[in-house]
Design an enzyme around this catalytic site. Structure first.
Site, PDB file in Angstrom:
ATOM      1  N   GLY A   1       0.793  -1.227   0.000  1.00 40.24           N
ATOM      2  CA  GLY A   1       0.000   0.000   0.000  1.00 40.24           C
ATOM      3  C   GLY A   1       0.823   1.273   0.000  1.00 40.24           C
TER       4      GLY A   1
ATOM      5  N   CYS B   1     -27.543  -8.748 -17.509  1.00 42.62           N
ATOM      6  CA  CYS B   1     -26.956  -8.509 -18.828  1.00 42.62           C
ATOM      7  C   CYS B   1     -27.932  -8.993 -19.896  1.00 42.62           C
ATOM      8  CB  CYS B   1     -25.630  -9.253 -18.952  1.00 42.62           C
ATOM      9  SG  CYS B   1     -24.944  -9.207 -20.626  1.00 42.62           S
TER      10      CYS B   1
ATOM     11  N   CYS C   1     -26.081 -12.222 -21.789  1.00 41.43           N
ATOM     12  CA  CYS C   1     -25.804 -13.512 -21.163  1.00 41.43           C
ATOM     13  C   CYS C   1     -26.569 -13.721 -19.860  1.00 41.43           C
ATOM     14  CB  CYS C   1     -24.306 -13.645 -20.888  1.00 41.43           C
ATOM     15  SG  CYS C   1     -23.757 -12.654 -19.482  1.00 41.43           S
TER      16      CYS C   1
ATOM     17  N   CYS D   1     -22.892  -6.779 -19.547  1.00 43.31           N
ATOM     18  CA  CYS D   1     -21.640  -7.035 -18.825  1.00 43.31           C
ATOM     19  C   CYS D   1     -20.575  -6.036 -19.238  1.00 43.31           C
ATOM     20  CB  CYS D   1     -21.065  -8.408 -19.173  1.00 43.31           C
ATOM     21  SG  CYS D   1     -21.896  -9.783 -18.422  1.00 43.31           S
TER      22      CYS D   1
ATOM     23  N   CYS E   1     -18.410 -12.007 -20.574  1.00 46.56           N
ATOM     24  CA  CYS E   1     -19.731 -12.137 -21.199  1.00 46.56           C
ATOM     25  C   CYS E   1     -19.676 -13.159 -22.332  1.00 46.56           C
ATOM     26  CB  CYS E   1     -20.161 -10.763 -21.732  1.00 46.56           C
ATOM     27  SG  CYS E   1     -21.874 -10.664 -22.214  1.00 46.56           S
TER      28      CYS E   1
END
Lengths: 196, 372, 288
Positions: free
Chosen positions: C30, C240, C243, C265, C271
């Protein structure tokens, strides 16, 4: 067998990065061309690390009985400069290093500052044996649960390391090497405890 | 049925690049790299300075490829510079060694060596010259011969004429202190990360690499009141400097063993700035400090602006934006500023979707709390 | 005059400097490690940090995936892929599972990453406290002293004024219980994927010259209060249209003819994968 230096150092780097990301994982380095491997009088893995990490822009300090000859060679090949231990970016400990020198180095090496913790030493330490075992337990970032290892080092090494790491983010990071061309890393975030 | 993605991206990019290439050549005119070097010296000098790469040939090539865009040319040259291995560091240059083509001072009417105007557009009247439309090689040949024959005959001499620095005059009078040479290893901002507060070597590098317009604007702002520096140009000099490299290890350096690798043209400015300081008794004293500016090639305006900003940044305690080193140094780099601004053209619809969601959510919360 | 190019664009000196910085970044999760950040042939702000990381990592046998806003075909992703391919000859893929290195702008893929993979995120502004404190010198001090009161205050003020936290993408996280970090402009939806990840996560900011990292199996939590918990983008009741996926980040699109809103998606390769699971031979082109 990797003969081209560019691809060789890239491979070594990926292995070290993997090892640093997963402390305690023992990673076998790519087998280098024998000409690289024999350049320095040290473990093949140590040689590989020197070629991969050192250059004109960094400094190092070597701890070994043969430090004068070796450091002349290391500087000649990598252009890195040999400096006193308190200034060194890299501290290299060979198999024949004196324990007292190692302890002194641990006590005085760079650990960075709170603002710039990255200005700290990276250690390359040769040790045998270095393998899975039941002597020490590692936990911390990069380790899913815990890792158990056998690493041949005096207890004072771990004690002084712990002291120097007591004020995170200050600290030092270690890359261990063994005779089997393997590396294992312990960044400052790794907690080392004796088992049993 | 197997589903595959519509591959539009690659084709679109290729078509775009083809169109760009076509635009550059469709008028069937070709400009030679040598022509750019010869007749567009200012462009070449600007690109070399902002790229911090001294190579008139490569700069001219970049300008040709970039179709004259400074933004693009500097980008090309900087990216090329990134790939060049850094083998040696040259020895420090002494500007007293300059083979001077131009050297003036605004601080004194007369200076040792005299005011040497050199070739400068400063006193030209900026009237568009329509004669240049039909410039002819034949006519230019005549002018060249005329100019040459009007020159006084060359005198062979082994003496090199050097011009003493104007600041030496001030030093002798005690009006300007003599400092111990600072031989601290300079930071290379292209190889190391910089930290604030910044070392002066890094500050000067960032200023000299700065986009000419940006550095000029900020220098101007300081003069106009958004800064506390009131400079007088002590000296502007322009000319050639020899570059030497020494390949031995530091312990064995013998100046006579250096290799001469060529010469570069530099513009250098030293501005004198009066500064008031208080001593322990609260007494104010006035003394001079120097603002320093130097650029590859002929970049006088930028070098003067740089000298003003150097002085501004020497006094961060003054509360003006031109005295704030992060404000000045982080916003004058051409590649960074133009890159980030133009990146706004990249798709940002995911982050926008996220913002939409946040705004809708906030609206929902407010509507809910209003009905309650 | 012919130019001989280095493998992966950079000379070895440039690569070494990036590699050393990366190792330190992994050792201090970090924390933003400053690096030289050389210029590359794509513009600053267009992914040069991510690109430098990829070029320092990549080897002959790697398989590269590059996405922008979740899409492999986005012009910027294609441009980056081309540059890496031209300077390395490595193969590229759209299939997340086949990639060893994934460089991404603003998304973490839906398919969970494995320990054989490294994800490189492109970062425009690495400093999570930049909105609160414009000086780099000052933010370094704040991180050094673990003084994150400004970040908490900003969240608190948003709640007081507006009633909820209005961060959108790039919601700050705490890494390894120490550093507050900018996860890059990934949607809040993706923050959780950083927590205890199997893959190494590297983040590169080229213009701001910082590299930082989240090692695998590291704690990453989004900044939030106990009573105002962290909320991700809401796709309740939406799926979506291609899909039918419901547990993924969706793009909102408008049908030009009917004016109707529909969803798709964002992760285009995911997807496609879902679509192809249920089908047979014939190829059909889809606008993913």
């Amino acid at each position: 067998m990797v003969t081209d230096q560019v691809h060789y150092t890239q491979n070594v780097y990926r292995d070290v990065l993997n090892a640093m990301s997963r402390p305690g994982d023992i990673v076998c380095l790519v087998e280098a061309d024998s000409s690289f491997a024999k350049t320095f009088n040290c473990f093949r893995a140590t040689s590989s690390l020197l070629f991969t990490l050192l250059d004109h822009d960094v400094t190092y300090h070597l701890i070994s009985d043969d430090s004068v000859n070796m450091s002349t060679m290391i500087t000649a090949y990598t252009l890195a400069r040999h400096v006193p231990v308190e200034e060194a970016d890299f501290i290299i400990v060979l198999m024949d290093a004196q324990e007292s020198e190692v302890e002194h180095a641990l006590k005085t090496c760079k650990v960075g500052t709170l603002r710039d913790p990255h200005l700290s030493a990276t250690w390359i330490v040769e040790t045998e044996p270095l393998q899975l075992g039941k002597e020490i337990k590692l936990t911390g970032p990069g380790i899913e649960t815990e890792t158990l290892l056998q690493v041949q080092l005096a207890q004072t090494f771990w004690d002084i390391r712990k002291e120097r790491l007591s004020e995170f983010p200050l600290g030092l990071d270690i890359i261990f090497t063994n005779r089997r061309n393997e590396v294992l890393c312990m960044p400052r975030t790794t907690i080392v405890e004796k088992v049993g | 049925m197997a589903y595959v993605a519509v591959k539009g991206g690659t084709e679109a990019i290729e078509a775009s690049i083809n169109l760009l290439n076509y635009e550059r050549i469709k008028d069937k005119r070709i400009i030679e790299v040598e022509t750019i070097i010869s007749t567009m010296r200012s462009l070449v000098d600007q690109v070399m300075s902002e790229s911090s790469l001294y190579s008139p040939f490569l700069a001219a090539l970049a300008i040709k490829q970039a179709e004259g865009s400074m933004e693009e040319a500097v980008f090309l040259l900087r990216a090329h510079r990134s790939t060049l291995p850094r083998l040696y560091v040259s020895e420090s240059v002494d500007m007293n060694d300059m083979f001077v083509e131009r050297r003036i001072s605004a601080s004194f009417k007369d200076i040792p060596g005299g005011q040497l105007l050199g070739a400068t557009p400063d006193y030209k009247h900026r009237l568009l010259n329509f004669d240049l439309i039909d410039e002819s090689a034949f006519h230019n040949e005549k002018l060249i011969n005329q100019y040459k024959s009007a020159l006084p005959p060359y005198v062979n001499t082994t003496e090199v004429l050097r011009y003493p620095k104007v600041v030496e005059y001030l030093r002798k009078e005690g009006l300007f202190p003599t400092y111990e040479p600072n031989n601290e290893e300079p930071i290379d901002v292209t190889k190391e990360n910089i930290r604030f507060p910044i070392a002066r070597s890094a500050r000067l590098q960032m200023l000299t690499r700065g986009q000419t317009g940006a550095v000029t604007s900020l220098g101007y702002a300081s003069l106009r009141g958004y800064g506390a520096v009131h400079p007088t140009v002590g000296e502007v000099r322009f000319g050639s400097i020899p570059i030497h490299v020494n390949v031995q290890s530091e312990a064995e350096i013998d100046p006579d063993d250096s290799y001469y690798i060529g010469e570069i043209k530099l513009s250098e400015v030293e501005s004198f700035v009066p500064v008031t300081t208080s001593d322990e008794n609260g007494n104010d004293a006035l003394h001079f400090e120097i603002g320093y500016g130097v650029c590859f090639g002929r970049n006088e305006t930028k070098a003067i602006a740089m000298s003003i900003l150097d002085q501004c940044l020497e006094h961060p305690e003054i509360d003006f934006p031109t005295h704030d080193e992060e404000f000045v140094l982080l916003h004058i780099d051409s590649v960074e500023s133009t890159g980030f601004i133009s990146h706004l053209k990249l798709p940002h619809y995911v982050t926008f979707q996220s913002k939409l969601d946040a705004v809708r959510n906030t609206k929902k919360e407010r509507d809910t709390s209003e009905t309650n | 005059m012919k130019l001989i190019r280095h493998f992966a664009y950079f000379d070895e000196g440039a690569k070494k400097e990036i590699r050393r910085a990366t190792l330190k970044a992994v050792a201090i999760p970090g924390y933003q490690v400053p690096f030289a950040s050389r210029e590359v042939p794509i513009g600053r702000g267009w992914g040069t940090g991510g690109l430098q990381l990829t070029l320092s990592l990549i080897g002959k046998n790697d398989v590269l995936k590059v996405i922008d806003q979740g899409s492999d075909e986005s012009v910027n992703a294609v441009s980056i892929k081309k540059l890496v391919q031209e300077t390395t000859g490595v193969s590229c893929t759209d299939d997340t599972r086949k990639a060893s290195i994934i460089q991404s702008r603003h998304r973490i893929p839906e398919v969970p990453l494995t320990k054989e993979q490294i994800i490189v995120l492109q970062v425009p502004e690495p400093e999570p406290l930049r909105d609160i404190e414009k000086s780099e010198h000052q933010t370094k001090i704040l991180h050094a002293e673990e003084d994150y009161s400004g970040a908490w205050l900003q969240l608190f003020e948003q709640i007081m004024i507006i009633g909820s936290t209005t961060t959108h993408a790039n919601h700050p996280v705490v890494v390894n219980n120490r550093y507050v970090m900018a996860p890059s402009p990934i949607p809040r939806f993706d923050n959780e994927k950083m927590h205890q990840s199997e893959a190494l996560i590297l983040l590169g900011a080229g213009r701001e010259k910082k590299i930082y990292a989240v090692p695998p199996y590291t704690n990453v939590t989004s900044l939030a209060f106990d009573d105002y918990t962290f909320r991700v983008e809401n796709f309740d009741g939406k799926a979506c249209h291609l899909c039918n996926a419901t547990d993924v980040f969706l793009d909102e699109l408008v049908n030009e003819e009917t004016g109707e809103t529909y969803f798709q998606c964002n992760d285009s390769s995911y997807c496609l994968e879902r679509l192809n699971k249920k089908t047979s031979r014939e190829e059909v082109e889809v606008n993913v």
